[in-house]
Write an enzyme that holds these catalytic residues in place. Structure first.
Site, PDB file in Angstrom:
ATOM      1  N   SER A  79       6.431  -0.554  32.809  1.00  0.00           N
ATOM      2  CA  SER A  79       5.737   0.533  33.502  1.00  0.00           C
ATOM      3  C   SER A  79       4.404   0.922  32.872  1.00  0.00           C
ATOM      4  O   SER A  79       3.720   1.784  33.409  1.00  0.00           O
ATOM      5  CB  SER A  79       6.635   1.767  33.603  1.00  0.00           C
ATOM      6  OG  SER A  79       7.601   1.570  34.609  1.00  0.00           O
ATOM      7  N   LYS A  82       1.558   0.876  35.277  1.00  0.00           N
ATOM      8  CA  LYS A  82       1.139   2.010  36.104  1.00  0.00           C
ATOM      9  C   LYS A  82      -0.093   2.715  35.538  1.00  0.00           C
ATOM     10  O   LYS A  82      -0.734   3.499  36.246  1.00  0.00           O
ATOM     11  CB  LYS A  82       2.294   3.001  36.257  1.00  0.00           C
ATOM     12  CG  LYS A  82       3.514   2.409  36.973  1.00  0.00           C
ATOM     13  CD  LYS A  82       4.619   3.440  37.143  1.00  0.00           C
ATOM     14  CE  LYS A  82       5.819   2.871  37.872  1.00  0.00           C
ATOM     15  NZ  LYS A  82       6.814   2.274  36.961  1.00  0.00           N
ATOM     16  N   SER A 139       7.300   8.157  36.389  1.00  0.00           N
ATOM     17  CA  SER A 139       7.074   6.710  36.424  1.00  0.00           C
ATOM     18  C   SER A 139       7.717   6.118  37.677  1.00  0.00           C
ATOM     19  O   SER A 139       8.420   5.113  37.633  1.00  0.00           O
ATOM     20  CB  SER A 139       7.638   6.038  35.168  1.00  0.00           C
ATOM     21  OG  SER A 139       7.127   4.734  35.034  1.00  0.00           O
ATOM     22  N   LYS A 241       1.766   6.866  28.177  1.00  0.00           N
ATOM     23  CA  LYS A 241       2.721   6.267  29.116  1.00  0.00           C
ATOM     24  C   LYS A 241       3.817   5.501  28.393  1.00  0.00           C
ATOM     25  O   LYS A 241       3.574   4.833  27.386  1.00  0.00           O
ATOM     26  CB  LYS A 241       1.982   5.325  30.074  1.00  0.00           C
ATOM     27  CG  LYS A 241       2.814   4.813  31.244  1.00  0.00           C
ATOM     28  CD  LYS A 241       3.066   5.893  32.273  1.00  0.00           C
ATOM     29  CE  LYS A 241       4.017   5.432  33.380  1.00  0.00           C
ATOM     30  NZ  LYS A 241       5.417   5.282  32.884  1.00  0.00           N
TER      31      LYS A 241
END
Length: 415
Positions: A79, A82, A139, A241
């Site tokens: 992720s 992203k 997420s 993140k």
């Protein structure tokens, strides 16, 4: 002497129990060897010895590396993907191609994405600001696809846009195939490239970057809390993140400023979410101690470690089917002086409970919308089936990657 049936059974039980409790020397030695061998095998393939592991800590102003292990090794971004999805959304906002209050439509493909998600249904629509929070906090895999279709017309075309931007930023070890980081063998990155992307997000979009420090948001009556526990535990962290799929292990990019000294940290391939978080904090503490020991002395500037800014904007629809091996253009970068020395950091207690309110800085007004939310860019023919999701998730099954749930199978994705 004659034994009753009950007495005979009792005698057999005592003999069997004695055998179990008091094994012979040979059996004890075999047990010791097996236990020792198992512990050695485990320690050799976990933590920093995990083949998925990589890390990098550096000064985001000068590009000086303070710690690294396999920073250019190819890894699954999960992720962390992203981050690029939001980079392109922030870019569209900044250029007025889309507005913060615009609503983006939800397709069948977007609604079908596995956990983590926010349970969108086909035909729903999501405001851009909510989408940003859903990515930064939850997420959400479904929202990532919504963004990709709104900006690129299709996720396939959006992946081309992601790769074009990666080339522009000098992320030479990265290739994207989808917008959310679900398993795909052709999707890869490096710790150094993720550091570059984190720096670029903060540098290029100061008005939107504070969304990465959002700790909670609500949608359709459900409140979601951040997966980024380092942000809750380590003072000075302002984002950015987390990520997890089985093939990647637990990933994290962290931006922090203490005593006026910024750092960007990347940990990839953590064995567990808790181990990853603790490793990041350990690396940051070591780096700040090193900086403090210098006083006002500056470190060595390494412009090649910083995201590029000198390349021309990518052409719409630029393809990236080939591996990019060209050297990045470092012109236009300037060495910056290091800030004042940082005081030794005091231990920061873990905060197990999420805070009661969101905490992000106000977002600057967005320019008036000049194009529809769904950008009408030419879309190339769809790639071969499975481009989005390789064999590792052919069943389209997935699960929540938050370490609190302790799920670590290879087929899911999205912390």
């Amino acid at each position: 002497m004659r034994f009753s049936r009950a007495a005979f059974a009792t005698l057999l039980t005592l003999i069997f129990a004695t055998t179990l409790v008091a094994p012979g020397p040979a059996m004890a030695a075999r047990h010791h060897r097996r236990a020792h061998h198992g512990a050695a095998a485990t320690s050799a393939t976990t933590g920093v010895n995990d083949p998925r592991y990589a890390d990098l800590v550096m000064d985001p102003v000068t590009g000086e590396v303070l710690h690294q292990q396999s920073p250019d090794g190819r890894r699954h971004p999960a992720s962390l993907t992203k981050m690029m999805t939001l980079y392109l959304l922030f870019d569209a906002l900044q250029k007025g191609r889309i507005g913060m209050s615009d609503r983006m439509p939800v397709s069948q493909l977007a609604a079908s994405q596995p956990q983590t998600n926010i349970a969108l249904d086909p035909g729903d629509s999501v405001p851009v600001e909510t989408a940003i929070k859903a990515i930064a906090v939850r997420s959400a895999n479904d929202v990532a696809v919504v963004i990709s279709e709104a900006l690129g017309g299709s996720e396939d075309h959006f992946a081309d846009m992601m790769n074009a931007k990666a080339r522009q930023l000098g992320m030479t070890g990265t290739h994207f195939e989808n917008a959310n980081g679900l398993p795909n063998d052709a999707q890869y990155t490096t710790a150094r490239d993720m550091a570059k992307l984190g720096i670029a997000l903060k540098r290029d979009f100061p008005q939107y970057y504070p969304y990465f420090s959002t700790r909670e948001f609500s949608w359709q009556g459900v409140t979601y809390y951040t997966h980024n526990r380092v942000m809750l535990r380590y003072s000075g962290v302002d984002g950015i993140k987390t990520g997890f799929i089985g093939n990647s292990g637990f990933n994290l990019v962290t931006s922090v400023v203490r005593g006026g000294r910024p750092l960007i940290g990347v940990v990839m391939g953590g064995t567990t979410g808790a181990w990853r978080d603790n490793r990041m904090i350990e690396l940051l503490n070591q780096s700040y101690i090193r900086l403090a020991s210098r006083g006002n002395a500056r470190g060595t500037a390494v412009a090649a470690n910083l995201p590029d800014t000198s390349l021309p904007p990518p052409e719409a629809g630029a393809d990236d089917d080939k591996d990019e091996a060209g050297a990045e253009d470092d012109s236009g970068k300037q060495e910056a002086a290091a800030a004042a020395p940082v005081a030794a950091a005091a231990p920061v207690a873990a905060n197990a409970n999420p805070p009661a309110a969101a905490a992000h800085a106000p977002v600057a007004p967005v320019k008036p919308v000049v194009t529809p939310a769904v950008v009408s860019a030419p879309v190339k023919p769809a790639r071969a089936a499975g481009r989005r999701c390789g064999a590792a998730c052919a069943t389209r099954s997935g699960h929540d990657q938050d370490a609190a749930f302790g799920q670590a199978a290879a087929g899911g994705g999205g912390e």
